[in-house]
Design a protein around this motif. Structure first.
Motif, PDB file in Angstrom:
ATOM      1  N   ILE A 220       0.848  -1.195   0.000  1.00 27.09           N
ATOM      2  CA  ILE A 220       0.000   0.000   0.000  1.00 27.09           C
ATOM      3  C   ILE A 220       0.883   1.245   0.000  1.00 27.09           C
ATOM      4  O   ILE A 220       0.618   2.219  -0.704  1.00 27.09           O
ATOM      5  CB  ILE A 220      -0.939   0.008   1.229  1.00 27.09           C
ATOM      6  CG1 ILE A 220      -1.840  -1.226   1.261  1.00 27.09           C
ATOM      7  CG2 ILE A 220      -1.735   1.304   1.309  1.00 27.09           C
ATOM      8  CD1 ILE A 220      -2.834  -1.330   0.143  1.00 27.09           C
ATOM      9  N   PHE A 221       1.960   1.198   0.781  1.00 25.25           N
ATOM     10  CA  PHE A 221       2.885   2.330   0.860  1.00 25.25           C
ATOM     11  C   PHE A 221       3.505   2.625  -0.502  1.00 25.25           C
ATOM     12  O   PHE A 221       3.618   3.784  -0.905  1.00 25.25           O
ATOM     13  CB  PHE A 221       3.974   2.040   1.900  1.00 25.25           C
ATOM     14  CG  PHE A 221       4.969   3.149   2.032  1.00 25.25           C
ATOM     15  CD1 PHE A 221       4.695   4.243   2.830  1.00 25.25           C
ATOM     16  CD2 PHE A 221       6.177   3.104   1.364  1.00 25.25           C
ATOM     17  CE1 PHE A 221       5.603   5.281   2.955  1.00 25.25           C
ATOM     18  CE2 PHE A 221       7.092   4.132   1.478  1.00 25.25           C
ATOM     19  CZ  PHE A 221       6.807   5.223   2.277  1.00 25.25           C
ATOM     20  N   VAL A 222       3.917   1.595  -1.211  1.00 20.60           N
ATOM     21  CA  VAL A 222       4.537   1.789  -2.526  1.00 20.60           C
ATOM     22  C   VAL A 222       3.556   2.485  -3.474  1.00 20.60           C
ATOM     23  O   VAL A 222       3.879   3.515  -4.077  1.00 20.60           O
ATOM     24  CB  VAL A 222       5.002   0.440  -3.118  1.00 20.60           C
ATOM     25  CG1 VAL A 222       5.392   0.580  -4.580  1.00 20.60           C
ATOM     26  CG2 VAL A 222       6.165  -0.128  -2.305  1.00 20.60           C
ATOM     27  N   ALA A 223       2.364   1.931  -3.614  1.00 22.32           N
ATOM     28  CA  ALA A 223       1.382   2.519  -4.520  1.00 22.32           C
ATOM     29  C   ALA A 223       0.948   3.905  -4.047  1.00 22.32           C
ATOM     30  O   ALA A 223       0.846   4.841  -4.843  1.00 22.32           O
ATOM     31  CB  ALA A 223       0.173   1.598  -4.650  1.00 22.32           C
TER      32      ALA A 223
ATOM     33  N   VAL B 213       1.026   7.760  -5.851  1.00 20.86           N
ATOM     34  CA  VAL B 213      -0.162   8.604  -5.967  1.00 20.86           C
ATOM     35  C   VAL B 213       0.066   9.946  -5.271  1.00 20.86           C
ATOM     36  O   VAL B 213      -0.256  11.009  -5.820  1.00 20.86           O
ATOM     37  CB  VAL B 213      -1.406   7.888  -5.403  1.00 20.86           C
ATOM     38  CG1 VAL B 213      -2.597   8.830  -5.312  1.00 20.86           C
ATOM     39  CG2 VAL B 213      -1.748   6.669  -6.254  1.00 20.86           C
ATOM     40  N   TRP B 214       0.652   9.898  -4.078  1.00 19.33           N
ATOM     41  CA  TRP B 214       0.927  11.148  -3.350  1.00 19.33           C
ATOM     42  C   TRP B 214       1.838  12.051  -4.169  1.00 19.33           C
ATOM     43  O   TRP B 214       1.604  13.262  -4.287  1.00 19.33           O
ATOM     44  CB  TRP B 214       1.569  10.853  -1.992  1.00 19.33           C
ATOM     45  CG  TRP B 214       1.664  12.077  -1.140  1.00 19.33           C
ATOM     46  CD1 TRP B 214       2.588  13.081  -1.245  1.00 19.33           C
ATOM     47  CD2 TRP B 214       0.795  12.453  -0.082  1.00 19.33           C
ATOM     48  NE1 TRP B 214       2.350  14.049  -0.313  1.00 19.33           N
ATOM     49  CE2 TRP B 214       1.251  13.684   0.414  1.00 19.33           C
ATOM     50  CE3 TRP B 214      -0.310  11.853   0.493  1.00 19.33           C
ATOM     51  CZ2 TRP B 214       0.631  14.333   1.474  1.00 19.33           C
ATOM     52  CZ3 TRP B 214      -0.924  12.510   1.551  1.00 19.33           C
ATOM     53  CH2 TRP B 214      -0.450  13.728   2.026  1.00 19.33           C
ATOM     54  N   GLY B 215       2.886  11.467  -4.741  1.00 20.09           N
ATOM     55  CA  GLY B 215       3.802  12.252  -5.563  1.00 20.09           C
ATOM     56  C   GLY B 215       3.111  12.899  -6.757  1.00 20.09           C
ATOM     57  O   GLY B 215       3.423  14.032  -7.132  1.00 20.09           O
TER      58      GLY B 215
ATOM     59  N   TRP C  58       6.848   1.491 -15.703  1.00 12.26           N
ATOM     60  CA  TRP C  58       7.514   0.576 -14.770  1.00 12.26           C
ATOM     61  C   TRP C  58       7.121   0.886 -13.337  1.00 12.26           C
ATOM     62  O   TRP C  58       6.981  -0.024 -12.515  1.00 12.26           O
ATOM     63  CB  TRP C  58       9.028   0.601 -14.974  1.00 12.26           C
ATOM     64  CG  TRP C  58       9.365   0.219 -16.378  1.00 12.26           C
ATOM     65  CD1 TRP C  58       9.871   1.038 -17.363  1.00 12.26           C
ATOM     66  CD2 TRP C  58       9.170  -1.061 -16.993  1.00 12.26           C
ATOM     67  NE1 TRP C  58      10.003   0.342 -18.534  1.00 12.26           N
ATOM     68  CE2 TRP C  58       9.582  -0.953 -18.337  1.00 12.26           C
ATOM     69  CE3 TRP C  58       8.683  -2.278 -16.546  1.00 12.26           C
ATOM     70  CZ2 TRP C  58       9.532  -2.021 -19.218  1.00 12.26           C
ATOM     71  CZ3 TRP C  58       8.634  -3.349 -17.436  1.00 12.26           C
ATOM     72  CH2 TRP C  58       9.051  -3.216 -18.748  1.00 12.26           C
ATOM     73  N   ASP C  59       6.955   2.154 -13.025  1.00 11.89           N
ATOM     74  CA  ASP C  59       6.437   2.529 -11.706  1.00 11.89           C
ATOM     75  C   ASP C  59       5.044   1.929 -11.504  1.00 11.89           C
ATOM     76  O   ASP C  59       4.743   1.357 -10.451  1.00 11.89           O
ATOM     77  CB  ASP C  59       6.332   4.054 -11.562  1.00 11.89           C
ATOM     78  CG  ASP C  59       7.672   4.761 -11.605  1.00 11.89           C
ATOM     79  OD1 ASP C  59       8.654   4.228 -11.061  1.00 11.89           O
ATOM     80  OD2 ASP C  59       7.721   5.863 -12.186  1.00 11.89           O
TER      81      ASP C  59
ATOM     82  N   CYS D 229       2.912  -4.887  -6.340  1.00 10.89           N
ATOM     83  CA  CYS D 229       2.822  -4.726  -4.883  1.00 10.89           C
ATOM     84  C   CYS D 229       1.382  -4.882  -4.395  1.00 10.89           C
ATOM     85  O   CYS D 229       1.138  -5.534  -3.374  1.00 10.89           O
ATOM     86  CB  CYS D 229       3.376  -3.368  -4.469  1.00 10.89           C
ATOM     87  SG  CYS D 229       5.162  -3.225  -4.651  1.00 10.89           S
ATOM     88  N   LEU D 230       0.438  -4.286  -5.100  1.00 10.89           N
ATOM     89  CA  LEU D 230      -0.963  -4.392  -4.693  1.00 10.89           C
ATOM     90  C   LEU D 230      -1.484  -5.814  -4.848  1.00 10.89           C
ATOM     91  O   LEU D 230      -2.306  -6.264  -4.034  1.00 10.89           O
ATOM     92  CB  LEU D 230      -1.821  -3.398  -5.466  1.00 10.89           C
ATOM     93  CG  LEU D 230      -1.564  -1.926  -5.111  1.00 10.89           C
ATOM     94  CD1 LEU D 230      -2.359  -1.005  -6.030  1.00 10.89           C
ATOM     95  CD2 LEU D 230      -1.867  -1.645  -3.652  1.00 10.89           C
TER      96      LEU D 230
END
Length: 112
Positions: free
Chosen positions: A69-72, A76-78, A89-90, A97-98
């Motif tokens: 969740i942190f990775v995704a 999104v935050w960025g 690739w991101d 990850c999800l």
């Protein structure tokens, strides 16, 4: 365990942790001051409590799944806060990850 409650708690945790880290970043790296840093520290502290409300009782499982969740959420935050544009690739990495979150948290298990 309801999946909706768990997902909502993961989203709340992400907002607290990623938002807190962003506030510290803004306060220090962007020279916005100690109030930004203090708000970030408070948000990071709140994140620590949010995870305890997850219905699953296993700390390791919760934190492992939250990593995805942190990775995704960071991407999104960025995008929202800093205008970051993830490449394919991101996005693929976040999707992997999800998928891991779904397997770790929501796969059927035998009660033991």
């Amino acid at each position: 365990m309801t999946i909706a409650k768990s997902v909502a708690l993961f989203v709340l945790a992400a907002v607290a942790e990623i938002g807190g880290a962003w506030l510290v970043w803004q306060g220090w790296r962007e020279h916005r001051g100690l109030w930004w840093i203090a708000a970030g520290v408070l948000a990071l502290g709140a994140y620590g409590f949010v995870a305890t409300f997850q219905p699953d009782p296993h700390f390791g499982r919760i934190l492992a799944a939250y990593g995805g969740i942190f990775v995704a959420g960071s991407l999104v935050w960025g995008m929202i806060a800093d205008g970051f544009r993830p490449d394919r690739w991101d996005i693929l990495g976040a999707a992997v990850c999800l998928a891991g979150v779904a397997v770790i948290m929501y796969a059927p298990r035998n009660a033991s």
